[in-house]
Design a protein around this motif. Structure first.
Motif, PDB file in Angstrom:
ATOM      1  N   GLY A   1       0.786  -1.230   0.000  1.00  0.00           N
ATOM      2  CA  GLY A   1       0.000   0.000   0.000  1.00  0.00           C
ATOM      3  C   GLY A   1       0.813   1.271   0.000  1.00  0.00           C
ATOM      4  N   ALA A   2       1.880   1.360  -0.790  1.00  0.00           N
ATOM      5  CA  ALA A   2       2.661   2.590  -0.851  1.00  0.00           C
ATOM      6  C   ALA A   2       1.817   3.718  -1.437  1.00  0.00           C
ATOM      7  CB  ALA A   2       3.916   2.393  -1.699  1.00  0.00           C
ATOM      8  N   THR A   3       1.981   4.914  -0.890  1.00  0.00           N
ATOM      9  CA  THR A   3       1.285   6.095  -1.378  1.00  0.00           C
ATOM     10  C   THR A   3       2.307   7.065  -1.943  1.00  0.00           C
ATOM     11  OG1 THR A   3      -0.447   5.843   0.302  1.00  0.00           O
ATOM     12  CG2 THR A   3      -0.243   7.998  -0.738  1.00  0.00           C
ATOM     13  N   PRO A   4       2.387   7.217  -3.271  1.00  0.00           N
ATOM     14  CA  PRO A   4       3.304   8.216  -3.827  1.00  0.00           C
ATOM     15  C   PRO A   4       2.919   9.603  -3.308  1.00  0.00           C
ATOM     16  CG  PRO A   4       2.537   6.727  -5.537  1.00  0.00           C
ATOM     17  CD  PRO A   4       1.702   6.467  -4.320  1.00  0.00           C
ATOM     18  N   THR A   5       3.891  10.299  -2.757  1.00  0.00           N
ATOM     19  CA  THR A   5       3.656  11.599  -2.128  1.00  0.00           C
ATOM     20  C   THR A   5       4.576  12.613  -2.783  1.00  0.00           C
ATOM     21  OG1 THR A   5       3.097  10.419  -0.084  1.00  0.00           O
ATOM     22  CG2 THR A   5       3.511  12.778   0.099  1.00  0.00           C
ATOM     23  N   PHE A   6       4.020  13.432  -3.668  1.00  0.00           N
ATOM     24  CA  PHE A   6       4.790  14.354  -4.488  1.00  0.00           C
ATOM     25  C   PHE A   6       4.962  15.700  -3.801  1.00  0.00           C
ATOM     26  CE2 PHE A   6       2.830  11.391  -7.431  1.00  0.00           C
ATOM     27  CZ  PHE A   6       3.876  11.087  -8.287  1.00  0.00           C
ATOM     28  N   GLY A   7       6.193  16.195  -3.798  1.00  0.00           N
ATOM     29  CA  GLY A   7       6.464  17.516  -3.266  1.00  0.00           C
ATOM     30  C   GLY A   7       5.984  18.587  -4.225  1.00  0.00           C
ATOM     31  N   VAL A   8       5.314  19.596  -3.676  1.00  0.00           N
ATOM     32  CA  VAL A   8       4.839  20.729  -4.470  1.00  0.00           C
ATOM     33  C   VAL A   8       5.297  22.031  -3.813  1.00  0.00           C
ATOM     34  CG1 VAL A   8       2.834  19.511  -5.411  1.00  0.00           C
ATOM     35  CG2 VAL A   8       2.587  20.791  -3.287  1.00  0.00           C
ATOM     36  N   GLU A   9       5.371  23.075  -4.607  1.00  0.00           N
ATOM     37  CA  GLU A   9       5.788  24.385  -4.118  1.00  0.00           C
ATOM     38  C   GLU A   9       4.692  25.057  -3.294  1.00  0.00           C
ATOM     39  OE1 GLU A   9       8.783  25.652  -4.298  1.00  0.00           O
ATOM     40  OE2 GLU A   9       9.594  24.056  -5.547  1.00  0.00           O
ATOM     41  N   ASP A  10       3.430  24.893  -3.699  1.00  0.00           N
ATOM     42  CA  ASP A  10       2.303  25.572  -3.054  1.00  0.00           C
ATOM     43  C   ASP A  10       1.134  24.591  -2.984  1.00  0.00           C
ATOM     44  OD1 ASP A  10      -0.023  27.059  -2.486  1.00  0.00           O
ATOM     45  OD2 ASP A  10       0.651  28.789  -3.648  1.00  0.00           O
ATOM     46  N   ILE A  11       0.912  24.020  -1.812  1.00  0.00           N
ATOM     47  CA  ILE A  11      -0.103  22.968  -1.687  1.00  0.00           C
ATOM     48  C   ILE A  11      -1.521  23.512  -1.863  1.00  0.00           C
ATOM     49  CG2 ILE A  11      -0.425  23.005   0.823  1.00  0.00           C
ATOM     50  CD1 ILE A  11      -0.215  19.819   0.555  1.00  0.00           C
TER      51      ILE A  11
END
Length: 128
Positions: free
Chosen positions: A68-78
């Motif tokens: 159950g891995a959840t890809p978690t992408f970094g963003v500049e402005d959530i």
């Protein structure tokens, strides 16, 4: 016109584990991952993976579903990224979660129900 998402080049794969100490020992000894930081108050830690800006996050859960891995992408402005998801009619899991002095998180789902997250690093985050 939909908002544009500005990714920051980071990716954290989040896995549920039943025992943080045991999981940490395994990932460190078997795969050679190195601990970046650990937050026992929220049952979370992050490790390097040997791939630049790709981290492994371990989250303590009562029930663990393997794979159950959840890809978690970094963003500049959530907030802007969330607005883009809303513009596209994407299913969200609640509001943006803020963990003081660490991160903001937003969980969302693809059309098949697979989970993803965006994260925005807060000032003073351990991986800055």
């Amino acid at each position: 016109m939909p908002h544009a998402i500005q990714f920051n080049g980071g990716l954290t794969l989040s896995l549920a584990v039943s025992d943080l100490d045991r999981a940490l020992a395994w990932y460190q000894s078997v795969l050679g991952f190195e601990l970046i930081y650990r937050r026992d108050d929220i049952g979370w830690c992050e490790l390097t993976t040997g791939v630049e800006r790709v981290n492994l996050g371990l989250s303590v859960m009562e029930t663990v579903t393997p794979g159950g891995a959840t890809p978690t992408f970094g963003v500049e402005d959530i907030e802007a990224a969330r607005a883009s998801l809303v513009d596209h009619g994407v299913s969200l899991d609640g509001e943006i979660l803020v963990i003081d002095e660490l991160v903001k998180l937003q969980t969302f789902y693809d059309p098949d129900g697979n989970s993803f997250m965006f994260y925005e690093e807060l000032a003073g985050a351990p991986y800055e």
